[in-house]
Design an enzyme around this catalytic site. Structure first.
Site, short mmCIF file in Angstrom:
data_model
loop_
_atom_site.label_atom_id
_atom_site.label_comp_id
_atom_site.label_asym_id
_atom_site.label_seq_id
_atom_site.Cartn_x
_atom_site.Cartn_y
_atom_site.Cartn_z
N GLU A 224 0.84 -0.66 0.20
CA GLU A 224 -0.58 -0.40 0.26
C GLU A 224 1.19 1.55 -0.35
O GLU A 224 1.59 1.71 0.73
CB GLU A 224 -0.91 0.12 1.28
N CYS A 258 -2.84 8.81 2.78
CA CYS A 258 -2.38 8.32 2.33
C CYS A 258 -3.65 8.22 0.83
O CYS A 258 -3.65 8.14 -0.19
CB CYS A 258 -2.27 6.87 2.40
#
Length: 477
Positions: A224, A258
């Site tokens: 990720e 994020c």
């Protein structure tokens, strides 16, 4: 608010890693042999222990990251929701699944079983040092793996608090979850140590290094790697709601999210209204009060470079400006307009309290511009019509419609992206399955004449039967 605990790398030796990994490998046989119900009970005890010790956990998060109290509390709550979801649903998700054997193996039963991988290495980030690791650790542990957890060197004590809470809650499960403190060298050593999978959360550049290190031992990875997420405001949007959501998505956690909001594309017909609403929403907002500090000095440098470059290349300040940088880690909101699309503030993840707004002709242009970056993690759309096709057209692993980051708060949904945002998923059913391998099993239950099809000394009718089956099932000559 306490300042962030900016730290240097913590050294880790080969013997440290060997000792931790040996403990996890020894514990893997026992932990993997437990029933899903037994693992669920232990994971729930872990959640209860974290809730009981929440004051200490939250204080540690605040000390290391500079988050406000409310932000740290929300992070812990969402992390615990993901932990308990994985504990409760692992058995249902990963239980054996029967499969039709088909005509060629009609005398057999067929099933798929999901087997734990063994030892999983988890490399966590500093921006959400409780929520992000808990979502990954929960899936790996609930699936039957043991875990070596390397937190960010900036949030080592938060990582230690998570591991020690597990040990207090489950003293009978020593070495199921072990801490590996350290910086980049520790992370590289973990990748090369021969664990059975590595789950990494961080930047794209570091994700590439993780993948390269894991390649030597063919260790699979789930990455990720952050995003450069866009919000699209359609002409039929609730503009005030979109502005409130944009402010939170872009500036909560000092923009160090994020899957937050880094770019906003607003249809021209509601552009002025949206810009006015966003400006009003941000007018009283200040770093150190409404959101925290930037956690690392390196990140402040990135933010400053992106802002200065945008301003030097035609960008205009709608909110904030050079005066937004008020001291170490403290950056007030910055909203830029008219930034060329090829500048770093648009093409790269700034990961700070900065957002770029552009007016577009229509929804189609907004979608095209949203998709025109390498990262493809999350996205958001505000539109009263909420046309499902809009989400399908966005090249993102997750989409919120008339909300921001809603997908991250739903434990049953997978979390992850595409492109430069990485691959693989954590959370939900897909996250549980990431930490298992599929084992195909057949078992004979009948003895049929047709079994002669799979013998070396086949009966005389074998070839005739094969030709007949081909014609019957897949078309005649």
């Amino acid at each position: 608010m306490p300042p962030p605990a900016w730290k240097a790398d913590i050294d880790v030796t080969t013997s440290d890693l060997d000792r931790v990994l040996t403990g996890c490998r020894t514990a893997a046989a026992h932990w993997g042999s437990l029933s899903f119900g037994e693992r669920e009970r232990q994971l729930r005890r872990w959640a209860n222990e974290l809730a009981r010790s929440r004051a200490d956990v939250i204080a540690t998060v605040r000390e290391e990251t500079g988050k406000p109290q409310a932000d740290a509390e929300l992070e812990l709550l969402v992390g615990l929701e993901h932990l308990t979801w994985s504990a409760r649903h692992a058995g249902r998700t990963l239980r054996p699944r029967r499969v039709s054997p088909g005509i060629l193996a009609a005398e057999h039963q067929a099933r798929v079983e999901r087997r734990p991988l063994g030892v999983v290495g988890v490399i966590g980030p500093w921006n959400y040092p409780v929520l992000t690791p808990l979502g990954v650790l929960a899936g790996a542990l609930a699936a039957g793996n043991t875990v070596v957890f390397k937190p960010s060197e900036y949030t080592t004590e938060t990582g230690r608090a998570l591991v020690e809470a597990f040990d207090r809650a489950n003293p009978e499960s020593a070495d199921v979850l072990r801490l590996l403190p350290g910086g980049a060298e520790a992370g590289e050593a973990l990748c090369r140590a021969g664990v059975d999978k590595v789950a990494f959360t961080g930047s794209t550049r570091t994700g590439q290094a993780v993948m390269a290190a894991c390649a030597d031992t063919l260790t699979p990875v789930v990455l990720e790697c952050g995003g450069n997420d866009a919000l699209i405001v359609a002409e039929d949007a609730d503009v005030r709601a979109a502005a409130r959501a944009a402010a939170w998505g872009a500036f909560s956690n000092a923009g160090q999210t994020c899957a937050g909001v880094e770019r906003i594309y607003v249809v021209q017909s509601v552009g002025e209204q949206f810009l006015a609403a966003l400006t009003a929403e941000l007018a009283p907002v200040r770093a150190g009060h409404h959101y925290g500090r930037l956690t690392t000095p390196q990140q402040e440098k990135v933010v400053r470079v992106h802002v200065e470059d945008a301003a030097a290349n035609g960008g205009r300040f709608l909110v904030g400006g050079p005066e937004s940088f008020r001291g170490p880690g403290l950056v007030d909101p910055v909203v830029l307009t008219d930034v060329p699309e090829d500048r770093p503030a648009v093409q790269e993840e700034t990961f700070g309290p900065v957002v770029v707004v552009r007016l577009v002709r229509d929804l189609d242009e907004g979608i095209a511009r949203a998709n025109a970056v390498p990262q493809a993690l999350g996205a958001a759309v505000f539109s009263r019509s909420a046309d499902p096709s809009v989400a399908r057209r966005l090249r993102a692993g997750m989409v919120s419609v008339n909300g921001i980051l809603t997908f991250a708060g739903v434990p049953g949904l997978p979390f992850g992206g595409n492109g430069a945002s990485g691959f693989g998923r954590v959370h939900g059913r897909e996250g549980l399955m990431e930490f298992t391998s599929a084992q195909a099993v057949t078992a004979r239950r009948l003895h049929l004449t047709g079994s002669g099809l799979t013998r070396l000394r086949s009966p005389w009718w074998k070839h005739r039967a094969l030709r007949a089956l081909i014609r019957l099932r897949h078309g005649r000559d």
